[in-house]
Design a protein around this motif. Structure first.
Motif, PDB file in Angstrom:
ATOM      1  N   LYS A  16       0.852  -1.189   0.000  1.00  9.31           N
ATOM      2  CA  LYS A  16       0.000   0.000   0.000  1.00  9.31           C
ATOM      3  C   LYS A  16       0.888   1.239   0.000  1.00  9.31           C
ATOM      4  N   GLY A  17       0.292   2.347  -0.343  1.00  6.38           N
ATOM      5  CA  GLY A  17       0.963   3.625  -0.162  1.00  6.38           C
ATOM      6  C   GLY A  17       0.881   4.038   1.299  1.00  6.38           C
ATOM      7  N   ILE A  37       3.288  -0.412   8.594  1.00  3.92           N
ATOM      8  CA  ILE A  37       2.505  -1.245   7.672  1.00  3.92           C
ATOM      9  C   ILE A  37       3.348  -2.458   7.311  1.00  3.92           C
ATOM     10  N   HIS A  38       2.780  -3.622   7.472  1.00  2.15           N
ATOM     11  CA  HIS A  38       3.519  -4.855   7.171  1.00  2.15           C
ATOM     12  C   HIS A  38       3.012  -5.449   5.867  1.00  2.15           C
ATOM     13  N   ASP A  39       3.835  -5.282   4.837  1.00  2.00           N
ATOM     14  CA  ASP A  39       3.534  -5.820   3.518  1.00  2.00           C
ATOM     15  C   ASP A  39       4.867  -6.008   2.791  1.00  2.00           C
ATOM     16  N   ASP A  40       4.832  -6.193   1.498  1.00  6.09           N
ATOM     17  CA  ASP A  40       6.056  -6.441   0.746  1.00  6.09           C
ATOM     18  C   ASP A  40       7.023  -5.256   0.752  1.00  6.09           C
ATOM     19  N   MET A  41       6.555  -4.083   1.115  1.00  3.16           N
ATOM     20  CA  MET A  41       7.421  -2.910   1.149  1.00  3.16           C
ATOM     21  C   MET A  41       8.365  -2.922   2.348  1.00  3.16           C
ATOM     22  N   ASP A  42       8.062  -3.719   3.387  1.00  2.27           N
ATOM     23  CA  ASP A  42       8.944  -3.818   4.560  1.00  2.27           C
ATOM     24  C   ASP A  42      10.382  -4.074   4.141  1.00  2.27           C
ATOM     25  N   ARG A  93       5.943   6.041   1.089  1.00  7.72           N
ATOM     26  CA  ARG A  93       6.295   5.234   2.272  1.00  7.72           C
ATOM     27  C   ARG A  93       7.656   5.635   2.857  1.00  7.72           C
ATOM     28  N   THR A  94       8.491   6.325   2.091  1.00  8.35           N
ATOM     29  CA  THR A  94       9.784   6.765   2.632  1.00  8.35           C
ATOM     30  C   THR A  94       9.616   7.884   3.662  1.00  8.35           C
TER      31      THR A  94
END
Length: 191
Positions: free
Chosen positions: A45-46, A62-67, A100-101
């Motif tokens: 997610k954004g 937020i815990h997703d693939d962006m972690d 997200r940064t």
């Protein structure tokens, strides 16, 4: 040297991806390690504007693939962001990463002399392609994001920009653009 490459195009064989791969191949030939993420294949997610990264944690909650991507960028020396220009902006895939940064900034980033949670001396390689051949159009994209990444402590930044490329253009980016990618890779390895 650790390089993280983010491919922001939704197309597998995009021009921005082609240029990024040339840069990465060149820098790997010099001994660097490259970790590539195809953002369109990740589930994330954004930014949710929850402010937890400023009030409850020192990273995005937020815990997703962006972690993994955010952590990899934290540990990198060089960040490559490759994107086509869609409607005068970076791709939505890359924009969601950039949003997200926000978690890289400390809570009092507006007044803190060290606003970032990242270690400094990172380098940004920004690869931007566009169908429009007019270089005056969309030339505001890189300076805008360069400003934010300088806030994060990225000391050096390079723009590799190719204009006048359409999705049906099988010839791809010109030799001058690919040579530029190789030259920047060599320069980074020498520094």
């Amino acid at each position: 040297m650790k390089i993280v490459c983010l491919l922001g195009s939704p197309r597998k064989k995009s021009h921005s991806t082609f240029i990024a791969r040339r840069f990465c191949e060149s820098i790997e030939a010099g001994g660097a390690k490259v970790e590539t993420h195809i953002l369109n294949k990740l589930d994330y997610k954004g930014c949710q504007a929850c402010m937890a990264c400023k009030t409850k944690s020192d990273k995005c909650v937020i815990h997703d693939d962006m972690d993994h991507v955010l952590e990899s960028v934290k540990e990198s020396d060089v960040l490559v962001m490759a994107t086509p220009t869609y409607y005068g902006e970076v791709s939505s895939q890359l924009k969601a990463f950039i949003d997200r940064t926000y978690s890289y900034l400390v809570p009092d980033f507006f007044t803190n002399s060290v606003p970032s949670r990242l270690n400094g001396d990172k380098t940004l390689i920004f690869i931007q392609t566009q169908g429009d051949p007019n270089e005056d159009n969309f030339n505001d994209i890189f300076p805008r994001y360069d400003m934010f990444f300088k806030w994060y402590g990225f000391k050096n930044s390079y723009l590799i920009r190719a204009c006048g490329l359409s999705s049906s253009d099988s010839a791809g980016p010109g030799k001058d653009i690919l040579d530029q990618a190789e030259t920047i890779a060599k320069k980074i390895m020498e520094s």
